[in-house]
Structures are given as C-alpha cells and as structure tokens.
Scaffold this active site. Sequence first.
Site, PDB file in Angstrom:
ATOM      1  NE  ARG A  16       6.902   0.992   5.251  1.00 41.16           N
ATOM      2  CZ  ARG A  16       5.603   0.337   5.229  1.00 41.16           C
ATOM      3  NH1 ARG A  16       5.387  -0.827   4.688  1.00 41.16           N
ATOM      4  NH2 ARG A  16       4.759   1.197   5.509  1.00 41.16           N
ATOM      5  CG  HIS A  22       3.440   4.237   8.836  1.00 37.41           C
ATOM      6  ND1 HIS A  22       3.510   5.316   7.647  1.00 37.41           N
ATOM      7  CD2 HIS A  22       3.105   3.204   8.369  1.00 37.41           C
ATOM      8  CE1 HIS A  22       3.292   4.391   6.634  1.00 37.41           C
ATOM      9  NE2 HIS A  22       2.874   3.237   7.079  1.00 37.41           N
ATOM     10  NE  ARG A  74      -2.052  -1.305   3.026  1.00 36.23           N
ATOM     11  CZ  ARG A  74      -2.135  -2.687   2.536  1.00 36.23           C
ATOM     12  NH1 ARG A  74      -3.223  -3.122   1.787  1.00 36.23           N
ATOM     13  NH2 ARG A  74      -1.246  -3.480   3.087  1.00 36.23           N
ATOM     14  CB  THR A  75       3.199   2.455   2.348  1.00 34.12           C
ATOM     15  OG1 THR A  75       2.426   2.027   3.483  1.00 34.12           O
ATOM     16  CG2 THR A  75       3.728   3.857   2.679  1.00 34.12           C
ATOM     17  CE  LYS A 135      26.282  -4.077  -4.882  1.00 37.58           C
ATOM     18  NZ  LYS A 135      26.636  -2.869  -5.974  1.00 37.58           N
TER      19      LYS A 135
HETATM   20  C1  NCD Z   1       1.361  -0.405   8.470  1.00 38.36           C
HETATM   21  C2  NCD Z   1       2.933  -0.562   8.726  1.00 38.36           C
HETATM   22  O1  NCD Z   1       3.705  -0.704   7.741  1.00 38.36           O
HETATM   23  O2  NCD Z   1       3.462   0.084   9.882  1.00 38.36           O
HETATM   24  N1  NCD Z   1       1.029  -0.508   6.994  1.00 38.36           N
HETATM   25  C3  NCD Z   1       0.835   0.364   6.333  1.00 38.36           C
HETATM   26  O3  NCD Z   1       1.598   0.957   6.049  1.00 38.36           O
HETATM   27  N2  NCD Z   1      -0.386   0.697   6.158  1.00 38.36           N
HETATM   28  C4  NCD Z   1       0.611  -1.352   9.270  1.00 38.36           C
HETATM   29  C5  NCD Z   1       0.988  -2.897   9.530  1.00 38.36           C
HETATM   30  O4  NCD Z   1       2.049  -3.258   8.711  1.00 38.36           O
HETATM   31  O5  NCD Z   1       0.591  -3.630  10.040  1.00 38.36           O
END
Ligand code: NCD
Length: 306
Positions: free
Chosen positions: A101, A129, A51-52, A80
Amino acid sequence: MRSLIDILDFSVEELDEMLKTACDIIENPAKYSEACKGKKLATLFFEPSTRTRLSFEAAMYELGGNVISVASADSSSASKGESVADTAKVISCYADIMAMRHPKEGAALVAANNASIPVINAGDGGHCHPTQTLADLLTIYREKGSLNNITVGFCGDLKFGRTVHSLINALSRYTGIKIVLISPDELKLPSYVLKDTIVKNGIAYEETHDLEAAMPELDILYMTRVQRERFFNEEDYLRLKDSYILTPDKLNNAKAEMCILHPLPRVNEISVAIDKDPRACYFKQVFNGKIMRMALILKLLKEAQA
Ligand code: NCD
C-alpha cells in the site's frame, strides 16, 4: 510474473474461479491449512491500515505460510529516500509474494515492474484498491447469489474513494448493472472513471445528491468515508465530511433485502444503530476480504510456480 494491480488484470472467468475457491475455503478450511507451507508473504504498508494489512497476514497464516512486514513508511527505508523500484527488488530476495500500500498512484505498478515475485496492490493513493473489490464481490455474490442484474448505489466520497473506482471497474463487466452515484458536487466520481468505464461500457447510471430519493431502487448501498488524507485543505474536509449519514429512518424506503456495504473504517457515515439491521453487511465484508485474499495468494503463488 502475474500480479494484481488493477481489478481488470483478472478476467471475469478468473474472478468467478476465485469466488468458487473462496466458497470452498469457507466450507473446507482444513483443506487449505498447509497450502502455503514454507512460503513467505511480505506486507509493505507505506500508508495507514488496520484491516487490509492484518487481513493479508491472517490470510497467509490460515494458509500455513509466514509473513514479514513493514507497517509504516517511517519505519522503513522509504523514509531514507529509497525508491519503490529498489524496495521491490530487495523484497523479491526475501519473500515469495508481496502486498503493497502506497500513497502514490501507480506505486504498485512500479513495484510489479521491478519485482521478481507477484505484487498485490493493497491501495495506491486515490487510484485503485483491487483486493477490497475482491471482498466486495464475494459479499455481493454470497448475499445476492449473483453479480448480474443489480442496482448499486455508491454514496459519499466518489472522487477520492479508491474502493469505489475499483468496484465500478469490476462491475462494468457483468450484465444488467445499474450504478447510482450519490455525492456532493465536489466529491463526484472522477470523469475518467465515468467516461472510460461507465459510459464506454454502456452501463446505465444516474448521478444525484439525494440518497433518500435513490434508496428504493438499490440492491446494494455502498457507503464510503470522506477521504480526509486526500484533501488539499481541512476546511473543505470539515464542510463535506458529514454530507451523508445513514440512520435507521433513512432506510424506511429501502428494499427489505438491500445490502449495506462499507469498506471501513467507518467514521460517521453509518450510525451504529444500523449495525443490528440484517441489511448491514459491512462486517461480513471484512470476513469475506480475508477469504478472498486467501484465494488470491493461492492463485498468484500457483501461477508463479507454473
Ligand atoms: C479503504 C481504503 O484504504 O481505501 N479501507 C480499506 O482498505 N478497507 C477505505 C477507506 O480508507 O476509507
């Protein structure tokens, strides 16, 4: 250079402004379709995501911009041994803005301190997040008409759930907020979030194990997945993973207009039978996440040019 590492990097006024932009994007998408023409977003995902990452990429395409992407740690120089600081300097030569991320808490901050372009934290370990919080705020705003005077229940893995930590930070600045923390003892909210955010800001709160007892007072129920990847051993995960499963019967005592949110991915926490319930807002939340990421990219690129 302005970045988004923690939701508190933005004032309430700035968040309000972004919510307004988001509503305008929803109403007039054509107005924004070339807003980022000629600009490049780099998405660097050193931890799994569907999703993100795709939400950021879709957001940039809908703004008429372009995307370059690293979709996993194994396919990048991180494997690496390249440092986050060096990666940030390198990406600054290729892109106008980056979303990162990373499994380590603080990685996005290190990237921002070394980049010459805006950095967006798309999740740093179990810490924060903030862009999921943007999605959550827009969803609450659109469903409830306000971010003030609401009781929000957080249920599940409040210890490792970074989306929970960021949303609590954000809500701490609105008025009339009550927070109900529903979890097993082992997955309680970290004391630094409880003390530094909830207690320090004088927010009304309760801690409980009992979801059904808490249900009647909730305006928002924020369900979360037990974060398997952050556990030290599989046995604990297996013991705790099904602590809360939301099924239709558990909603008997809920308000008719309560909103059920979940950052997704869902594993077992919400029965699919709930999806048909008008209170289920988690797929709307996905849509709102893309829109808020559009508003965020617009804001940060505008400030970078100023
Ligand atoms: C969340 C995350 O990555 O923290 N997911 C997301 O980005 N919507 C929640 C999760 O992974 O449970």
